[in-house]
Design an enzyme around this catalytic site. Structure first.
Site, PDB file in Angstrom:
ATOM      1  N   HIS A 166       0.813  -1.215   0.000  1.00 35.82           N
ATOM      2  CA  HIS A 166       0.000   0.000   0.000  1.00 35.82           C
ATOM      3  C   HIS A 166       0.848   1.266   0.000  1.00 35.82           C
ATOM      4  O   HIS A 166       1.892   1.347   0.639  1.00 35.82           O
ATOM      5  CB  HIS A 166      -0.942   0.010   1.209  1.00 35.82           C
ATOM      6  CG  HIS A 166      -0.225  -0.053   2.532  1.00 35.82           C
ATOM      7  ND1 HIS A 166       0.217   1.066   3.189  1.00 35.82           N
ATOM      8  CD2 HIS A 166       0.124  -1.106   3.312  1.00 35.82           C
ATOM      9  CE1 HIS A 166       0.799   0.714   4.326  1.00 35.82           C
ATOM     10  NE2 HIS A 166       0.765  -0.598   4.418  1.00 35.82           N
ATOM     11  N   ASP A 167       0.381   2.246  -0.749  1.00 35.16           N
ATOM     12  CA  ASP A 167       0.953   3.597  -0.767  1.00 35.16           C
ATOM     13  C   ASP A 167       2.331   3.670  -1.408  1.00 35.16           C
ATOM     14  O   ASP A 167       3.009   4.694  -1.298  1.00 35.16           O
ATOM     15  CB  ASP A 167       1.005   4.194   0.646  1.00 35.16           C
ATOM     16  CG  ASP A 167      -0.349   4.238   1.309  1.00 35.16           C
ATOM     17  OD1 ASP A 167      -1.203   5.001   0.844  1.00 35.16           O
ATOM     18  OD2 ASP A 167      -0.561   3.482   2.285  1.00 35.16           O
TER      19      ASP A 167
ATOM     20  N   GLY B 223       5.051  -1.007   2.841  1.00 38.46           N
ATOM     21  CA  GLY B 223       4.221   0.166   2.611  1.00 38.46           C
ATOM     22  C   GLY B 223       4.997   1.460   2.514  1.00 38.46           C
ATOM     23  O   GLY B 223       6.053   1.630   3.128  1.00 38.46           O
TER      24      GLY B 223
END
Length: 258
Positions: free
Chosen positions: A120-121, A138
């Protein structure tokens, strides 16, 4: 459009007319797939996910899944993938979180080999190569032209400068400046990716000056602040390419890999 009869496509998905979708693939709502994409069998694409043009995704890849973050509570988040990417078997790419900018973004012309994980991200640039079993935790930021060796793991929030290279089975715990090669567990710097520069047609003078820049940061025992000042005063006027190296040094928040 060629869709295998066993594929399950949500009615709200937006799919270009010439896309190919293989058997048993699942395409969820809020998915946008651009022209020329080829989606193999047993692929899952979900969430608010946008794919650009001419991407090829192989079997068993999972694209746009909810993130593996305990803070995630089902918020609407996003994944954007550019053009001409190859995403091989079993790759996983997760959407962003509201704790960051709610988006995971991958550029164009990247090659994700088997079992690559993009968490994520993460933000990934263009023309990068991720060898088998490479993984980004992340919030990692990766520049352009980066090579990530097989079985390499990158700690969350690390920043990887453009044209950096990581050897196989490396554990990256700190930021890697542009052009720098690292390897090991934990990863340590081992020079610059000069062979990659030669393959791109860079002049011998440019490569020589980047070697000097590397020595200023890694061999002279200077603080990073003083080393950057020396690069800006002595080498940058002769070598504009060193600006990318300087910028990556200034952007570091976790400290650079030494």
């Amino acid at each position: 459009m060629t869709i295998h009869p066993t594929a399950i496509i949500d009615s709200n998905a937006q799919i270009a007319d010439d896309v190919i979708i293989g058997p048993y693939t699942i395409i969820g709502a809020d998915v946008v797939i651009g022209s020329g994409c080829e989606i193999g069998p047993h692929v899952v694409i979900k969430g608010a996910t946008t794919l650009g043009k001419n991407n090829r995704i192989f079997q068993f890849a999972t694209i746009g899944e909810d993130c593996q973050d305990k803070k995630y509570k089902g918020e609407r988040t996003f994944l954007e993938i550019g053009d001409n990417n190859t995403i091989r078997e079993n790759c996983t790419i997760h959407r962003g979180t509201v704790q960051d900018n709610s988006i995971t973004r991958i550029g164009s012309h990247n090659w994700l080999m088997v079992n690559t994980h993009i968490a994520h991200d993460c933000i990934v640039g263009d023309n990068c190569i991720f060898a088998n079993n490479a993984g980004l935790a992340g919030h990692v930021k990766v520049g352009d032209g980066v090579i990530v060796g097989g079985n390499t793991g990158v700690h969350q929030f690390c920043q990887i400068g453009s044209y950096a290279m990581m050897g196989g089975a490396s554990l990256v715990l700190k930021d890697i400046p542009a052009f720098v090669m690292v390897s090991g567990n934990p990863a340590q710097a081992a020079g610059m990716n000069f062979e990659g520069m030669r393959r791109r047609g860079w002049s011998s003078d440019t490569i020589m000056l980047l070697k000097r820049a590397y020595k200023v940061v890694y061999r002279q025992g200077l603080t990073l602040e003083v080393a950057i000042q020396q690069l800006e005063q002595d080498i940058l006027p002769q070598c504009p390419e060193v600006q990318l190296f300087i910028d990556s040094l200034k952007a570091s928040t976790r400290g650079i890999t030494r």
